[in-house]
Design a protein around this motif. Structure first.
Motif, short mmCIF file in Angstrom:
data_model
loop_
_atom_site.label_atom_id
_atom_site.label_comp_id
_atom_site.label_asym_id
_atom_site.label_seq_id
_atom_site.Cartn_x
_atom_site.Cartn_y
_atom_site.Cartn_z
N UNK A 117 0.82 -1.21 0.00
CA UNK A 117 0.00 0.00 0.00
C UNK A 117 0.86 1.27 0.00
N UNK A 118 2.06 1.16 0.60
CA UNK A 118 2.97 2.29 0.73
C UNK A 118 4.33 1.89 0.14
N UNK A 119 4.41 1.71 -1.18
CA UNK A 119 5.62 1.15 -1.79
C UNK A 119 6.88 1.97 -1.57
N UNK A 120 6.73 3.28 -1.34
CA UNK A 120 7.90 4.12 -1.09
C UNK A 120 8.08 4.41 0.40
N UNK A 121 7.29 3.72 1.21
CA UNK A 121 7.37 3.94 2.64
C UNK A 121 8.28 2.94 3.33
N UNK A 122 8.47 3.15 4.63
CA UNK A 122 9.19 2.20 5.48
C UNK A 122 8.19 1.69 6.51
N UNK A 123 8.09 0.38 6.64
CA UNK A 123 7.09 -0.24 7.49
C UNK A 123 7.75 -0.88 8.69
N UNK A 124 7.17 -0.66 9.85
CA UNK A 124 7.71 -1.26 11.08
C UNK A 124 6.62 -2.07 11.78
N UNK A 125 7.01 -3.07 12.55
CA UNK A 125 6.03 -3.87 13.29
C UNK A 125 5.63 -3.19 14.58
N UNK A 126 4.63 -3.74 15.22
CA UNK A 126 4.27 -3.32 16.56
C UNK A 126 5.26 -4.00 17.50
N UNK A 127 6.00 -3.22 18.28
CA UNK A 127 7.05 -3.77 19.12
C UNK A 127 6.51 -4.06 20.51
N UNK A 128 6.71 -5.29 20.94
CA UNK A 128 6.34 -5.71 22.29
C UNK A 128 7.60 -5.74 23.13
N UNK A 129 7.66 -4.89 24.15
CA UNK A 129 8.85 -4.82 24.99
C UNK A 129 8.73 -5.75 26.19
N UNK A 130 9.79 -6.51 26.45
CA UNK A 130 9.87 -7.30 27.67
C UNK A 130 10.74 -6.52 28.64
N UNK A 131 10.16 -6.15 29.78
CA UNK A 131 10.90 -5.35 30.75
C UNK A 131 11.88 -6.24 31.53
N UNK A 132 12.89 -5.59 32.11
CA UNK A 132 13.94 -6.33 32.81
C UNK A 132 13.40 -7.27 33.88
N UNK A 133 12.43 -6.77 34.66
CA UNK A 133 11.94 -7.55 35.80
C UNK A 133 10.51 -8.07 35.58
N UNK A 134 10.04 -8.03 34.33
CA UNK A 134 8.67 -8.47 34.06
C UNK A 134 8.65 -9.31 32.79
N UNK A 135 9.25 -10.47 32.85
CA UNK A 135 9.36 -11.29 31.66
C UNK A 135 8.02 -11.88 31.21
N UNK A 136 7.00 -11.74 32.06
CA UNK A 136 5.69 -12.28 31.70
C UNK A 136 4.76 -11.20 31.14
N UNK A 224 2.65 -1.34 11.11
CA UNK A 224 1.73 -2.41 10.72
C UNK A 224 1.27 -3.11 11.99
N UNK A 225 0.02 -2.88 12.36
CA UNK A 225 -0.50 -3.30 13.65
C UNK A 225 -0.42 -4.81 13.86
N UNK A 226 -0.62 -5.58 12.81
CA UNK A 226 -0.70 -7.04 12.96
C UNK A 226 0.66 -7.73 12.93
N UNK A 227 1.70 -7.02 12.54
CA UNK A 227 3.03 -7.59 12.57
C UNK A 227 3.69 -7.29 13.91
N UNK A 228 4.05 -8.30 14.66
CA UNK A 228 4.56 -8.10 16.03
C UNK A 228 5.94 -8.73 16.20
N UNK A 229 6.78 -8.00 16.94
CA UNK A 229 8.12 -8.47 17.28
C UNK A 229 8.40 -8.11 18.74
#
Length: 344
Positions: A117-136, A224-229
């Protein structure tokens, strides 16, 4: 899965990454990426003390995936190492990943869908952060602004109708800045926009510089909301390995990013005011010198938009006020930008 035919080259650069962490990244990448999409994995070792090549090669042979390994004897900086990796890529699309990330199931397909949809764009995933003391627990980072310290900020905002399409919450949405640890783009676009590091030892400059170029000169930045890392927070070894807290490195990082802003600005008076303002005055000579060096490697005259447009249309449209600048004159300059009348 058959709808996507892009050949994707995945570029992973690292320096002194733990072998177990690197293998975890590679394993999840291979098992959670469709075979017909994963064209190759390109690994660039940016001057590590310990060479993990044999361990990685043995592991990837079991995974049966094409791989290229490049070993640099002297560190050139993460941005330059990634640029080298992009140059070696033969896929139509390039995905850049940190060496300590874990991709989720179906992470790539939504990014490719957004890129179509955005051929000249840069696409990033939704990033899920794992905190140092909250691995769950996962913490979602949804939109990134930046501060006058020339670093990316985090805005953990709820999904509001203002940011997402009211009828389809799977639609991508824009972000002013990307983190740089995970992105997907057309290879030619990345080669055109990618900022070469002026100071090889600095860390954390290419994401802000690339963000400005993407909005000023190409198709913008899209989450991209559905792509997660998943990415560990506070555990990034590059923070120490690239000496991010070193005073000299801080000077170089701020100067290099501010120099990018100066070059994107079309109003020379505003650029002069920025350089001489309270926050940047101590780096003025370095900013001017660095801006000249950068302008020799990138043609800013081809950019349709400038920094004023970026603040108005991108940063402010999505209700992000740039963090107050310590110089009241500069604050007035950027607060005076007209409120937007239409979205992107």
């Amino acid at each position: 899965e058959g709808e996507y035919t892009d050949k994707v080259s995945v570029v992973i650069c690292f320096k002194d990454e733990l072998l177990s962490i690197l293998l975890r990244t590679l394993t999840t990448l291979v098992f959670r990426t469709p075979v017909h999409l994963l064209h190759e994995i390109i690994l660039v070792d940016d001057g590590s003390f310990q060479n993990h090549k044999q361990g990685v090669l043995s592991h990837l042979q079991l995974l049966d995936v094409p791989m290229k390994w490049y070993q640099r004897n002297i560190s050139v900086g993460i941005a330059n190492a990634r640029h080298f990796g992009i140059q070696q890529a033969s896929g139509d699309v390039v995905a850049i990943l940190d060496s300590h990330m874990v991709v989720s199931e179906m992470w790539l397909q939504p990014l490719l869908a957004t890129l179509s949809q955005k051929p000249r764009g840069i696409v990033v995933p939704l990033v899920q952060m794992i905190m140092d003391d909250e691995y769950d627990k996962f913490h979602l980072l949804k939109i990134n602004p930046y501060s006058w310290k020339m670093i990316r900020g985090y805005q953990g905002l709820d999904f509001a109708d203002f940011y997402l399409n009211k009828t389809d919450e799977t639609q991508p949405y824009p972000t002013p800045v990307i983190g740089g640890g995970a992105l997907v783009a057309d290879r030619t676009t990345l080669l055109e926009l990618w900022p070469r590091q002026v100071h090889a030892g600095s860390w954390g400059v290419e994401n802000l510089r690339l963000s400005l170029r993407a909005w000023a000169c190409a198709g913008g930045l899209w989450v991209s909301v559905c792509g997660k890392i998943t990415h560990p927070n506070g555990l990034d070894p590059n923070l120490d390995r690239y000496k991010i807290n070193d005073p000299e490195m801080k000077k170089l990082r701020i100067s290099e990013t501010a120099a990018e802003i100066v070059n994107v600005m079309k109003n020379r008076k505003d650029a002069e005011r920025l350089i001489s303002s309270t926050y940047f005055s101590e780096f003025e000579d370095e900013i001017v010198k660095t801006a000249k060096v950068i302008s020799k490697s990138f043609n800013y005259t081809r950019c349709q938009n400038d920094y004023d447009w970026y603040l108005n249309k991108v940063h402010r449209t999505y209700h992000f006020k740039l963090f107050d600048h310590p110089d009241s004159n500069m604050s007035a300059l950027f607060q005076s930008v007209a409120e937007p009348t239409d979205a992107l």
